[in-house]
Design a protein around this motif. Sequence first.
Motif, PDB file in Angstrom:
ATOM      1  N   GLU A  82       0.776  -1.315  -0.065  1.00 18.88           N
ATOM      2  CA  GLU A  82      -0.018  -0.065  -0.110  1.00 18.88           C
ATOM      3  C   GLU A  82       0.820   1.265   0.079  1.00 18.88           C
ATOM      4  O   GLU A  82       0.295   2.447  -0.121  1.00 18.88           O
ATOM      5  CB  GLU A  82      -0.821  -0.071   1.120  1.00 18.88           C
ATOM      6  N   GLU A  83       1.957   1.175   0.116  1.00 19.01           N
ATOM      7  CA  GLU A  83       3.076   2.302   0.126  1.00 19.01           C
ATOM      8  C   GLU A  83       3.176   2.994  -0.907  1.00 19.01           C
ATOM      9  O   GLU A  83       2.995   2.567  -2.156  1.00 19.01           O
ATOM     10  CB  GLU A  83       4.484   1.902   0.685  1.00 19.01           C
ATOM     11  N   LEU A  84       3.091   4.540  -0.861  1.00 19.59           N
ATOM     12  CA  LEU A  84       3.287   5.345  -2.009  1.00 19.59           C
ATOM     13  C   LEU A  84       4.713   5.896  -1.673  1.00 19.59           C
ATOM     14  O   LEU A  84       5.254   6.023  -0.345  1.00 19.59           O
ATOM     15  CB  LEU A  84       2.410   6.444  -2.087  1.00 19.59           C
ATOM     16  N   TYR A  85       5.522   6.241  -2.851  1.00 20.44           N
ATOM     17  CA  TYR A  85       6.746   6.904  -2.641  1.00 20.44           C
ATOM     18  C   TYR A  85       6.720   8.155  -3.544  1.00 20.44           C
ATOM     19  O   TYR A  85       6.155   8.120  -4.914  1.00 20.44           O
ATOM     20  CB  TYR A  85       7.976   6.087  -3.125  1.00 20.44           C
ATOM     21  N   ASN A  86       7.401   9.293  -3.346  1.00 24.77           N
ATOM     22  CA  ASN A  86       7.851  10.457  -3.955  1.00 24.77           C
ATOM     23  C   ASN A  86       9.213  10.197  -4.687  1.00 24.77           C
ATOM     24  O   ASN A  86      10.183  10.145  -3.961  1.00 24.77           O
ATOM     25  CB  ASN A  86       7.915  11.518  -2.951  1.00 24.77           C
ATOM     26  N   THR A  87       9.177   9.677  -5.884  1.00 25.69           N
ATOM     27  CA  THR A  87      10.056   8.969  -6.867  1.00 25.69           C
ATOM     28  C   THR A  87      10.803   9.825  -7.693  1.00 25.69           C
ATOM     29  O   THR A  87      10.044  10.627  -8.344  1.00 25.69           O
ATOM     30  CB  THR A  87       9.720   7.839  -7.080  1.00 25.69           C
ATOM     31  N   LEU A  88      11.893   9.777  -8.058  1.00 24.51           N
ATOM     32  CA  LEU A  88      12.708  10.299  -9.183  1.00 24.51           C
ATOM     33  C   LEU A  88      13.095   9.382 -10.031  1.00 24.51           C
ATOM     34  O   LEU A  88      13.983   8.317  -9.600  1.00 24.51           O
ATOM     35  CB  LEU A  88      13.696  11.383  -8.774  1.00 24.51           C
TER      36      LEU A  88
END
Length: 292
Positions: A102-108
């Motif tokens: 369920e995790e979200l990440y702020n990703t590049l």
Amino acid sequence: MKDHVDVAIVQFDPRPLDPAGNLEAMAAAVRAEAAARPTDLVVFPELATTGYLPPDYGDDFRRRLAAAADTIPGRTTETLGRVAGETGTHVIVGLAERGGGEELYNTLLLIGPDGETIGAHRKVHLWDQEPKYFASGHRFDVLDTGLGRVGLSVCHDSRFPEATRRQVVAGAEILVCVFAYAPDPGVPADILAHRAVTRAWESTAYYVLANRLGSEHGADFAGRSVVTGPTGEILTGAHGPRDPVVRARLHHRPLADARRTVDVARERRPDIYGDLSPTSPETSAMSQQERP
């Protein structure tokens, strides 16, 4: 690092929670840059696929953000991988990433000119409301590319010089940090340029800082993206809405010359300052020695 690298920062103004529309617009921007001039690398800002967060947490917004988030691989790698392959460019883009659970990440994300994903960085230092939406990343890696060795980071990561120092010691030559920054009251308007100059100069590296434009959730994003060189020189102006694309050419020779003068990786003295965390054995011993 190759002899020279032509960089275009697209100060993209994403449509909130519209990944399909945003990806279509970003693909068009890559094609336009590559058709108009030599372009090795196109950089888009933080969370360019979805837009940024509201100032106050909301369960409904998190559900909609999760629905708009992407996996890796996914539609972002497919769409921008295809245009990277068509144009022979590298593309860096910020996205909301849906992890395995369920995790979200702020990703590049970094995509190569063959359309394949080279690597990604999950934002480590989360800002303000971000921990309520995103899980934290745990690494600061360096990615090998045809342009040189690249270190990625996201916005608040840049407040911690240990992050870029770790990447430079691992061989990073080009540091890329993306932002969704709206000016804070009392903070100098050119704070992003100051940040980029400092990180480049202390690292003897190129620093590519990409910030977005537009307004969202009551915030007016500043643009003012900037590229700085290994001796702290500013290679671009700090551009705003009238200049939505910021361009610079990075040359290998100044980097090599700067690193012959100051070799940060070699000249560091970890034997003196060691692990800087307050609970580390080195710091504790130092504190005891320095007590009167």
